[in-house]
Design an enzyme around this catalytic site. Structure first.
Site, PDB file in Angstrom:
ATOM      1  N   GLN A   1       4.682 -28.623  20.170  1.00 28.91           N
ATOM      2  CA  GLN A   1       5.927 -27.887  19.953  1.00 28.91           C
ATOM      3  C   GLN A   1       6.711 -27.723  21.252  1.00 28.91           C
ATOM      4  OE1 GLN A   1       4.381 -24.118  18.505  1.00 28.91           O
ATOM      5  NE2 GLN A   1       2.775 -24.235  20.043  1.00 28.91           N
TER       6      GLN A   1
ATOM      7  N   ASP B   1      -2.686 -14.718  13.171  1.00 31.82           N
ATOM      8  CA  ASP B   1      -1.555 -14.389  14.041  1.00 31.82           C
ATOM      9  C   ASP B   1      -0.850 -15.693  14.388  1.00 31.82           C
ATOM     10  OD1 ASP B   1       0.214 -13.416  15.882  1.00 31.82           O
ATOM     11  OD2 ASP B   1      -1.281 -12.843  17.375  1.00 31.82           O
ATOM     12  N   CYS B   2      -0.252 -16.300  13.378  1.00 35.39           N
ATOM     13  CA  CYS B   2       0.307 -17.642  13.548  1.00 35.39           C
ATOM     14  C   CYS B   2       1.831 -17.611  13.520  1.00 35.39           C
ATOM     15  CB  CYS B   2      -0.216 -18.572  12.452  1.00 35.39           C
ATOM     16  SG  CYS B   2       0.192 -18.024  10.779  1.00 35.39           S
ATOM     17  N   SER B   3       2.418 -18.729  13.919  1.00 33.27           N
ATOM     18  CA  SER B   3       3.866 -18.871  13.867  1.00 33.27           C
ATOM     19  C   SER B   3       4.301 -19.141  12.431  1.00 33.27           C
ATOM     20  CB  SER B   3       4.306 -20.017  14.784  1.00 33.27           C
ATOM     21  OG  SER B   3       3.627 -21.216  14.442  1.00 33.27           O
ATOM     22  N   ASP B   4       5.602 -19.190  12.215  1.00 32.23           N
ATOM     23  CA  ASP B   4       6.125 -19.468  10.882  1.00 32.23           C
ATOM     24  C   ASP B   4       5.690 -20.858  10.427  1.00 32.23           C
ATOM     25  OD1 ASP B   4       7.429 -17.028  11.051  1.00 32.23           O
ATOM     26  OD2 ASP B   4       9.247 -17.919  11.901  1.00 32.23           O
TER      27      ASP B   4
ATOM     28  N   GLY C   1      -7.149 -23.981  13.726  1.00 35.30           N
ATOM     29  CA  GLY C   1      -7.686 -22.823  13.020  1.00 35.30           C
ATOM     30  C   GLY C   1      -8.258 -23.158  11.660  1.00 35.30           C
TER      31      GLY C   1
ATOM     32  N   HIS D   1       2.155  -6.537  17.138  1.00 34.06           N
ATOM     33  CA  HIS D   1       0.716  -6.572  17.401  1.00 34.06           C
ATOM     34  C   HIS D   1      -0.006  -5.304  16.965  1.00 34.06           C
ATOM     35  CE1 HIS D   1       2.093  -9.709  20.418  1.00 34.06           C
ATOM     36  NE2 HIS D   1       1.275 -10.359  19.614  1.00 34.06           N
TER      37      HIS D   1
ATOM     38  N   ASP E   1      -0.306 -15.597  22.738  1.00 35.69           N
ATOM     39  CA  ASP E   1       0.382 -14.732  23.711  1.00 35.69           C
ATOM     40  C   ASP E   1      -0.507 -13.598  24.202  1.00 35.69           C
ATOM     41  OD1 ASP E   1       0.555 -12.557  21.772  1.00 35.69           O
ATOM     42  OD2 ASP E   1       2.265 -13.593  20.896  1.00 35.69           O
TER      43      ASP E   1
END
Length: 283
Positions: free
Chosen positions: A32, A158-161, A140, A63, A87
């Site tokens: 990415q 806790d992933c991105s879109d 994952g 968070h 992060d």
């Protein structure tokens, strides 16, 4: 990189949310495009493939809401899995609990961790050095598939879109595998997108979890940097959830170190499901 300021925007269905500031870092990794910008109001912010992930100003909205409803309700020593979370914010909130025995963080893109440690070190700080934490650069989905039954007590997604490399993290089959590797009384906690900007994805997540787990509950709050500002987190278990039956002494202790989360905030957030979402889930 430069002292020249510029606008960086996230575009979504004819709308945009932008930050103006100095670009501190820009690189395309194996997975990415990664950008770090410094904005006067939000501070340093991280964008992945055109989507805002976090900023120093508002990251605790995200968070703290993901972690504390689950961990404050667990009484025994626990093994924790974090999928994504490069992060470090979820790690930071997890290490506040002495009852956590082990934390496996599985992040597919090592560059996100490296960049966060360098440019966003205010987020996780010394949490990266906690002896209970093991970092695995891995997919994952594959990690979950190769994990034995009933291994984890809490799983945080806790992933991105949804994107080309993260779509499977939102699939029914993946949630089913997560259920398999959870202890009988374990909790799955996942970010479940915006009921406004990502309504269809949000509905699909809630329906999948409701179908797989005995019980699931969704809370809503604000993450100002995200499209529409409203976000959600869903918690699911194969046994009765006890998210309102926390250890009082521990809750008081954790609340003192939080900027957003407390028990009253949580109890209200679990009652904020928009009626249009209620209707679709009942249809």
């Amino acid at each position: 990189m430069t002292d020249i300021t510029t606008w960086i925007d996230e575009y979504h269905k004819g709308s945009r949310f932008g930050l103006n500031g100095k670009i501190l870092f820009k690189k395309t990794s194996k997975y990415q495009e990664i950008i770090v910008i410094e904005n006067e109001y939000y501070g340093k912010a991280l964008m992945l493939d055109g989507c805002w992930m976090t900023s120093l100003k508002d990251e605790k909205y995200y968070h703290e809401c993901l972690v504390h409803p689950a961990l404050s309700s667990i009484d025994e020593k626990s093994n924790v899995l974090i999928i994504g979370g490069g992060d470090g914010g979820t790690v930071r909130e997890c290490v506040k609990y002495s009852k956590i025995s082990k934390i496996d963080l599985v992040e597919i893109d090592e560059e996100v961790i490296k960049i966060s440690k360098k440019f966003l070190k205010e987020i996780a700080g010394e949490a990266w050095n906690d002896k209970r934490l093991e970092i695995h650069i891995d997919d994952g989905v594959k990690w979950v598939e190769k994990t034995k039954d009933n291994f984890y007590d809490v799983i945080f997604i806790d992933c991105s879109d949804p994107s080309e490399f993260s779509n499977l993290l939102f699939s029914h089959s993946f949630y089913k595998e997560c259920e398999r590797i959870l202890a009988p009384s374990g909790i799955l906690a996942t970010q479940s997108e915006s009921p406004e900007s990502f309504k269809n994805i949000h509905i699909n997540i809630l329906k999948s979890l409701k179908n797989i787990f005995k019980v699931s509950e969704t809370m809503y709050s604000f993450v100002p940097i995200y499209p529409s500002g409203i976000w959600s987190w869903t918690f699911a278990s194969s046994e009765d959830l006890s998210l309102s039956k926390q250890n009082y002494d521990e809750v008081v202790k954790i609340e003192k170190g939080c900027e957003i989360w407390n028990l009253n905030f949580q109890n209200a957030a679990f009652k904020m499901m928009p009626n249009k979402i209620v209707k679709e889930l009942d249809s």
